[in-house]
Design a protein around this motif. Sequence first.
Motif, mmCIF file in Angstrom:
data_model
loop_
_atom_site.group_PDB
_atom_site.id
_atom_site.type_symbol
_atom_site.label_atom_id
_atom_site.label_comp_id
_atom_site.label_asym_id
_atom_site.label_seq_id
_atom_site.Cartn_x
_atom_site.Cartn_y
_atom_site.Cartn_z
ATOM 1 N N LYS A 125 -6.868 10.549 -11.298
ATOM 2 C CA LYS A 125 -6.514 9.115 -11.275
ATOM 3 C C LYS A 125 -7.627 8.324 -10.600
ATOM 4 O O LYS A 125 -7.997 7.241 -11.042
ATOM 5 C CB LYS A 125 -5.189 8.940 -10.537
ATOM 6 C CG LYS A 125 -4.731 7.501 -10.377
ATOM 7 C CD LYS A 125 -3.870 7.034 -11.510
ATOM 8 C CE LYS A 125 -3.566 5.568 -11.411
ATOM 9 N NZ LYS A 125 -2.176 5.255 -11.162
ATOM 10 N N HIS A 165 5.738 4.197 -11.182
ATOM 11 C CA HIS A 165 6.988 4.268 -10.426
ATOM 12 C C HIS A 165 7.377 2.911 -9.847
ATOM 13 O O HIS A 165 8.425 2.740 -9.254
ATOM 14 C CB HIS A 165 7.009 5.398 -9.407
ATOM 15 C CG HIS A 165 5.846 5.480 -8.480
ATOM 16 N ND1 HIS A 165 5.413 4.388 -7.747
ATOM 17 C CD2 HIS A 165 5.016 6.485 -8.174
ATOM 18 C CE1 HIS A 165 4.387 4.759 -7.034
ATOM 19 N NE2 HIS A 165 4.104 5.991 -7.283
ATOM 20 N N HIS A 205 -2.330 -6.690 -8.765
ATOM 21 C CA HIS A 205 -3.170 -5.887 -7.860
ATOM 22 C C HIS A 205 -4.278 -5.194 -8.640
ATOM 23 O O HIS A 205 -5.452 -5.272 -8.298
ATOM 24 C CB HIS A 205 -2.271 -4.855 -7.172
ATOM 25 C CG HIS A 205 -2.818 -4.267 -5.914
ATOM 26 N ND1 HIS A 205 -3.152 -5.023 -4.827
ATOM 27 C CD2 HIS A 205 -3.081 -2.989 -5.565
ATOM 28 C CE1 HIS A 205 -3.591 -4.229 -3.855
ATOM 29 N NE2 HIS A 205 -3.573 -3.001 -4.282
ATOM 30 N N LEU A 237 -8.201 -6.129 -8.580
ATOM 31 C CA LEU A 237 -9.071 -5.038 -8.106
ATOM 32 C C LEU A 237 -10.180 -4.763 -9.107
ATOM 33 O O LEU A 237 -11.350 -4.614 -8.750
ATOM 34 C CB LEU A 237 -8.237 -3.770 -7.929
ATOM 35 C CG LEU A 237 -7.480 -3.599 -6.642
ATOM 36 C CD1 LEU A 237 -6.573 -2.390 -6.731
ATOM 37 C CD2 LEU A 237 -8.445 -3.464 -5.471
ATOM 38 N N ASN A 292 3.690 -5.820 -3.233
ATOM 39 C CA ASN A 292 4.122 -4.527 -3.782
ATOM 40 C C ASN A 292 4.623 -3.610 -2.669
ATOM 41 O O ASN A 292 5.659 -2.966 -2.800
ATOM 42 C CB ASN A 292 2.972 -3.867 -4.533
ATOM 43 C CG ASN A 292 3.491 -2.737 -5.408
ATOM 44 O OD1 ASN A 292 3.746 -1.654 -4.915
ATOM 45 N ND2 ASN A 292 3.690 -3.015 -6.679
ATOM 46 N N TYR A 326 4.085 7.646 2.395
ATOM 47 C CA TYR A 326 3.747 6.470 1.585
ATOM 48 C C TYR A 326 3.351 5.304 2.494
ATOM 49 O O TYR A 326 2.311 4.671 2.324
ATOM 50 C CB TYR A 326 4.956 6.091 0.714
ATOM 51 C CG TYR A 326 4.678 5.065 -0.344
ATOM 52 C CD1 TYR A 326 4.306 5.441 -1.631
ATOM 53 C CD2 TYR A 326 4.785 3.708 -0.072
ATOM 54 C CE1 TYR A 326 4.042 4.507 -2.602
ATOM 55 C CE2 TYR A 326 4.515 2.759 -1.035
ATOM 56 C CZ TYR A 326 4.151 3.161 -2.300
ATOM 57 O OH TYR A 326 3.889 2.228 -3.256
ATOM 58 N N LYS A 350 -4.641 1.745 4.106
ATOM 59 C CA LYS A 350 -5.296 0.851 3.141
ATOM 60 C C LYS A 350 -5.461 -0.551 3.704
ATOM 61 O O LYS A 350 -6.491 -1.195 3.565
ATOM 62 C CB LYS A 350 -4.456 0.760 1.863
ATOM 63 C CG LYS A 350 -4.557 1.952 0.947
ATOM 64 C CD LYS A 350 -3.815 1.703 -0.316
ATOM 65 C CE LYS A 350 -4.494 0.658 -1.143
ATOM 66 N NZ LYS A 350 -3.719 0.286 -2.305
ATOM 67 N N SER A 410 -0.536 5.965 -5.524
ATOM 68 C CA SER A 410 0.168 5.829 -6.811
ATOM 69 C C SER A 410 0.724 7.168 -7.273
ATOM 70 O O SER A 410 1.505 7.231 -8.206
ATOM 71 C CB SER A 410 -0.785 5.273 -7.868
ATOM 72 O OG SER A 410 -1.764 6.235 -8.148
#
Length: 616
Positions: free
Chosen positions: A9, A139, A156, A160, A203, A218, A225, A276
Amino acid sequence: MSLLTTVNKFLLILSSFTSIGVLLSFAFLLIESEGKLQNSAEKLRKIGFLSTLMWAGTSLLQIILTLANILDSKISGALDATTLKSFVLQIDLGRFLLAQFIIAIVIVFAVTFVRTALQSIIALGLALLGLIAPVFQSHSASAGSHSLAIGSLIVHVIALALWVGGVLAVTFLSTHDKDAALARFSQLALWAAIAVVASGIANAWSRLNFSEAWNTEYASIVLAKSILTSVLIVIGYFNRKHLKNAQGSRTRFVIQLIAGEALVMISIVLLGSWLSNTQPPTRAEVAIDPATSIVGLSAPAAPTLARILTAYNPDALVIALLVTFVSLYIKGVAVLKKRGDAWPVGRTIAFALGIASIDLATSGGLGVYALFSFQYHMIAHMILGMVAPIGLVLGAPITLALRTLPQGRTPTERGVRGSLLALLHSRYSVILTNPVVALALFDGSLFVLYFTNLFGNLMQSHVGHLFMNVHFLLAGFLFFHVIIGIDPNPRRIPHLVRIVMLFAAMSIHAFFAIALLSTSTLIDNGYYQTIKTPWVTDLLADQHAAGSIAWAMGEVPIILALTATFIQWMRDDSREAKRIDRNESRKAAMGEPDELADYNNYLSKLQQRDEKEGRQ
Ligand code: HEM
């Protein structure tokens, strides 16, 4: 397996961002000549070719890895042809991942063959579509309030791609091209950074809005981040500051800063890819009713005017688009004011009303109740398809854009304004503004949508709902642009034709409403039945009420447009009469023959001759 999925990913996101950065440079950052890309694009084209190939490869692998994770099997298990085929053709997530793969392949060719800024703009749009496709079924779709979770993640990812992709592409540019590109990119980077932070927080909120969620893996990744993003913004700030002071010449320090910015970004992208792939926390005790599982929202109380005016379910993507349009409109008016040019306040008010009605019919109370009752869906449809477009069209956004968009940076550069003009005069605009095409899209699509399975299918998913709303708005905008539009139109449509179109639209609309009123079976493919709205006891009556609303609400805007067309006609005629008079008096002043008088003289001479010869 999950590490492999995260790494894949990460490579997928990085290669897609780079590809989008390259197309962004072709479309807006690099200097072109008469719309054509110059040699400066060739170095980036090679990088773009490699990154799009990687994007295509990793998105293919993403299909297989996602399926293996769902099957909880090895990669070999996911390589079974039948399983793979049914995953990519019958399962929404599989379909969206396949769409991304196919678009990535198309972009490999686009990056190789685009030759103009306009072609690059179209390829950029397609690449962004490919990038966001899987997000519709990520998800985010399982979180509460789909429109906030999915919408904010789409914003987002798009912001980005423009920000990170732009920084990566600019680092590859030659020194000379960096100047022109950075000057234009830094504006965009600022807006994109704001959008990334706002959408990231929105989000994160849609998933972490309960206390237990905060001691999960999570939440810690989100925190990491956010901290790194603050570092990034500080670097970005110093970058801009040095760029401004350095007046275009880049010091070693600026180059290091850009490289530093790119490095921090890449590490956050790695965290984002990991995020993600990490299961977000869920509230253990929440009982999921059918409405919440389909639309992410439980049914509101029975509708009252107060509830409709106060209910709000933010659709982050629509809100982001509305904020962008309003900011650009305000910026345009401000540029005109600064130049001392007038802009009728009526246009700004009309535009604002158009935007407000879109918000009411999507995130606002009408948008909320439309998910739970057919008649409220029809009210929202009429607002999006008729009322909002009239406001937007009378706001003359295209005229404002043409009067304020940046011109070329060099004498030969066509610039953004030139690209818009080229688009307006392109074959596609000529076809779209054909009265028959505009009417078919406006009214014909009503029958295609409501009298096939399409409506029921589109209501089942957030992307379907979004697609319907965007279609209503664009079809309405096109129709009213052709009829009462102030903006430039590649075709000059006579007033009589416009009036005929309006009468045709009125009758087709009435016919549609009567057809809906006389239905004896439900046409929503069981959508409202599944939702089980407590205050909708008779679904067929609700459907018939939608028919009456389509009739009542459909005719009013058309009558308004009819009145406006007549007024415009009279105005144009008197303007034409004044022009002819002015022309005649100018000719008379110049001693030029008065054609009209001459012609009348000629006619009377003919008559006299006929009378003389006894021919009546
Ligand atoms: C305040 C700052 C930020 C917050 C709160 C934030 C939050 C989030 C959240 C909640 C997600 C959704 C993950 C999921 O699918 O469940 C996400 C995805 C992501 N974020 Fe951020 N983010 C922020 C800034 C950034 C920045 C600056 C970057 C990169 C430079 C970034 C890169 C990503 C990526 C690559 C994804 C995955 C997108 C995908 O699924 O396709 N984020 N972020």
